[in-house]
Structures are given as structure tokens and as C-alpha cells.
Design a protein around this motif. Structure first.
Motif, short mmCIF file in Angstrom:
data_model
loop_
_atom_site.label_atom_id
_atom_site.label_comp_id
_atom_site.label_asym_id
_atom_site.label_seq_id
_atom_site.Cartn_x
_atom_site.Cartn_y
_atom_site.Cartn_z
N TRP A 1 3.05 9.05 -2.85
CA TRP A 1 2.14 9.77 -1.96
C TRP A 1 2.78 11.12 -1.68
O TRP A 1 3.85 11.19 -1.08
N ASP B 1 -0.20 3.35 -0.28
CA ASP B 1 -1.01 2.76 0.80
C ASP B 1 -0.06 2.06 1.76
O ASP B 1 0.35 0.92 1.54
N HIS C 1 -0.43 0.97 4.83
CA HIS C 1 -0.93 -0.20 5.57
C HIS C 1 -0.95 -1.44 4.69
O HIS C 1 -0.60 -2.54 5.13
N LYS C 2 -1.34 -1.28 3.44
CA LYS C 2 -1.31 -2.40 2.50
C LYS C 2 0.12 -2.87 2.27
O LYS C 2 0.39 -4.08 2.24
N ASN D 1 3.17 -0.87 -3.25
CA ASN D 1 2.46 -1.06 -1.99
C ASN D 1 2.64 -2.50 -1.50
O ASN D 1 1.67 -3.22 -1.22
#
Length: 409
Positions: free
Chosen positions: A288, A298, A300-301, A268
Motif C-alpha cells: 500500500w 487491506d 482490516h482484513k 493481508n
């Protein structure tokens, strides 16, 4: 255990049916005996491995994999044969009914099996039987280099002609031929790409599976480095561990191994590759996947340190992530690299004519290049194999992608 009993009963019942087919086409009893002997041997090996042999915390060992595969291959042979023989028996039964009520003798008399039908049944059944055996013998190491040119309006000038090699789904715990893996590693290095990107599933379950192959994968080379992400199998979720701590240590060991082999693992996270004043962003997410697969990724992270107007390449193991999250994200990901599906290790591909595998009923994007909303994804068919120790029609893949600046017209 119940499933094993049911599969065994099905195997035996179908086997008795197939014996009738062999008896129809030949009077040589040794051919029948050979078939029966082979069937019994495969069945006993299957039962021994899955009923008598102690388990290894849920690990599907290489020996068990082969025992199960031989069992399934013979089961498929029996099923295909019986489809034809049973269809003929329905016809024979209807003829007997007719003879009983409308024939001259008024006798329920089934005609003999036709040699042609039995020969046809066994001949057609031999096709998948032979293909699956070939897949185990040669197909699993039939490495193919697939090359693609992708054009972009906004590719930074310095990256025009930039070459990427992608590999995915190594599954090192399944390997059984060092010479073939050496050949594949050399084939990767022969591409002389600018960067090497690995999109997850280094092992089947345990970090230790990579120990015998670590030295070979350490020899992989790329001018701008080697980057990787984790796949669903890398977390060790599919076996029983003596403790949570042991499972955590396994993942820690796998991360350490990747570092020792020269891979920069993106968890991430993101990294820039720069050329002069130009740069592209590599973004890597943890696994994912839709359905019951781990959702540790994740996005966005992972993209928190880059800008929306950067040229972005995303590494995400499971292509369902691209379908359900990435292409709808406010950030525009120019190219996503995935794997995971293996193309089910079974299918038919004739470039320009047909590309089919049963896995298409599970995944919309399952092999090769796709484009949606101005964004590309490549779903790599996988370097290794899992479960069935072979490949039929869907060969192990080394992807080479060249980024090109679209010419103004």
C-alpha cells in the motif's frame, strides 16, 4: 526517444564547455583527449544500449543500468564544472561591457579564464564523480548492522529481550557479486535473532531473478521462523508481459519461491508467535503506497483474526501506509516495519549529527526509527539496490531490534 535526444544534446554542449576548463589548467593535450575519449565512449555505450539494443519488455537490464549510470555520473561532473565556469563567464562578460563603455581603449575585451577557477570547478566536480564511482564499486555491498532497543509498557513478559532481524528490498535482479551476498547472509545469521522479517521487494520485476540466489537465502535462520510481505516491485507491474496470465504466473512463482526458501508470506493476514501463555501478533499487508503505487494492502482484513489488546508488529512495505493509515487506525500497532525508500541510495549520515537524503522531500519517514502517537516504525534502508547500481552514504542495512519491557520507575 525525445528525452534521449535532449539528454544527449545537453551532454555534448556541457562537454564542450568542460573542455575549455581542462585547456585552462593544462597545456598537455593528452589530458584533454583522454577526457573527450572517455566522454564519447560513455555516450556511445549509452546510445547503443537505449537506442539500438532490443528492449526486454521494459526491463532495465544490468548492462543498461551501468550504461545509464556512467552517463549520469559524467553528466553530473559536467554540470558541476559548468556552474563554476559559466558563473565566471558572466563575470568576464560584465568586465568586457565595462571595458567597452568605460575603459581607456573603449574595446569589448573579455579577460582570460582564470586557472584558479577552472581548477576549483574541476576539483569540486570530482567529489561527486568519485563518490558515485565508489558507490558502484564498494558502497552497494557495504552492509551495516543497525541495532535498536525499543521499550514498551505492555510487552508480554516472555518477550522481554525478544530479538527481531529485519531485511527489506533485496532486489535480487540487481546483484552481481555472489561472494558479497554470501557475506551478507552470514552476517544476518550471526545475529541469531528470534525471528526474521522481510518487508518486500524480493525482485526487480520477475520471479526468475531470484533463481541464482534462492539457495543462499534458503540458509537464513531464525528460531521462530521467517515471515515476509510483498513490495511494489514483486507484482511485476513495471514491465510489459505477453499476457495477463503470464504476469499472474510470475507472481505465483514468486510466492512459491518464498515458500521454498522457508518464508511464510503474509498476504493481508496474521500469525501469532507464542511463548508459554504469552503471544505477540505478526500482521502482514500487501503493498500500500501513496501516489501511483499499488494499494493492495487491506489492514482490516489482515488484522481480522487478532485482538485490539494484542501486542502487534506490522509488516508493511511502504512507510507512507504507516503515515496515512496505520497510526490513525483504531488498532494500536506497537511496531511497524517498512522499507521501500532505499534512502534513495544517496545521502549523508553521521549518527548524532546529520541524516539527510533527497528522498526526505518525498517521504516524511524515510530511514531509521520514528515514533508517532505511541507507535514506532522502522524504515529499513534496503538490502539491495535498484536503478543506480551503487550506494553513497546510505549503506545497505540489516536491522536488529530488541523488544524490551519498560521498567517501572
Amino acid at each position: 526517444m525525445i528525452r534521449i535526444v535532449l539528454f544527449t544534446l545537453l551532454y555534448l554542449i556541457l562537454g564542450l564547455y568542460v573542455v575549455q576548463g581542462f585547456k585552462t589548467i593544462t597545456k598537455n593535450p593528452w589530458i584533454v583527449y583522454l577526457y573527450i575519449g572517455l566522454s564519447v565512449l560513455v555516450l556511445l555505450n549509452f546510445l547503443y544500449q537505449f537506442v539500438i539494443v532490443e528492449g526486454s519488455g521494459g526491463t532495465l537490464t544490468r548492462v543498461k543500468t551501468y550504461a545509464f549510470s556512467f552517463f549520469v555520473i559524467l553528466l553530473v561532473f559536467k554540470l558541476v564544472t559548468v556552474i563554476f565556469l559559466f558563473s565566471e563567464d558572466i563575470f568576464r562578460f560584465l568586465i568586457a561591457i565595462y571595458n567597452k563603455f568605460f575603459g581607456e581603449a573603449k574595446v569589448f575585451n573579455m579577460p582570460d579564464r582564470r586557472k584558479f577557477i577552472s581548477t576549483l570547478a574541476l576539483g569540486i566536480a570530482a567529489i561527486p564523480f568519485g563518490a558515485l564511482l565508489y558507490g558502484m564499486y564498494k558502497g552497494k555491498y557495504n552492509f551495516k548492522v543497525l541495532k535498536y532497543d525499543l521499550e514498551y509498557d505492555d510487552l508480554p513478559d516472555s518477550f522481554n529481550g525478544y530479538q527481531i532481524t529485519q531485511i527489506s528490498d533485496v532486489h535480487s535482479g540487481s546483484f552481481d557479486n555472489r561472494e558479497k551476498i554470501e557475506y551478507a547472509i552470514n552476517l544476518i545469521n550471526e545475529q541469531k535473532s528470534d525471528v526474521l522479517l522481510f518487508t518486500g521487494d524480493m525482485v526487480n520485476n520477475k520471479a526468475e531473478e531470484m533463481y541464482p540466489w534462492k539457495d543462499l537465502f534458503s540458509t537464513l535462520e531464525a528460531k521462530d521462523g521467517k515471515f515476509s510481505v510483498l513490495g511494489n516491485h514483486d507484482y511485476g507491474d513495471y514491465i510489459q508481459w505477453p499476457s495477463d496470465e503470464a504476469k499472474k504466473e510470475n507472481l505465483k512463482d514468486l510466492k512459491k519461491i518464498q515458500k521454498e526458501m522457508g518464508f511464510h508470506l503474509l498476504l493481508n493476514d496474521s500469525e501469532y508467535i507464542t511463548k508459554g501463555e504469552d503471544k505477540i501478533a505478526l500482521v502482514g499487508v500487501e503493498n500500500w503506497g501513496k501516489g501511483g503505487f499499488k494499494k493492495a494492502g487491506d489492514l482490516h482484513k489482515a488484522a481480522s483474526k487478532i485482538n485490539n489488546d494484542d501486542f502487534k508488529i506490522l509488516l508493511s512495505h511502504d512507510p507512507s501506509h504507516w503515515e496515512q493509515k496505520v497510526i490513525k487506525d483504531p488498532y494500536h500497532y506497537h511496531l511497524t516495519l517498512s522499507g521501500h525508500t532505499h534512502g534513495m541510495q544517496f545521502g549523508i549520515e553521521i549518527p548524532g549529527w546529520i541524516k539527510w537524503s533527497p528522498v526526505k522531500w518525498r517521504y516524511t519517514y524515510w530511514a531509521g526509527i520514528y515514533k508517532e502517537m505511541g507507535q514506532f516504525i522502522n524504515v529499513n534502508r534496503g538490502f539491495g539496490f535498484l536503478g543506480y547500481p551503487g550506494r553513497v552514504g546510505i549503506w545497505p542495512e540489516i536491522t536488529v531490534i530488541t523488544l524490551k519491557k519498560k521498567k517501572l520507575t
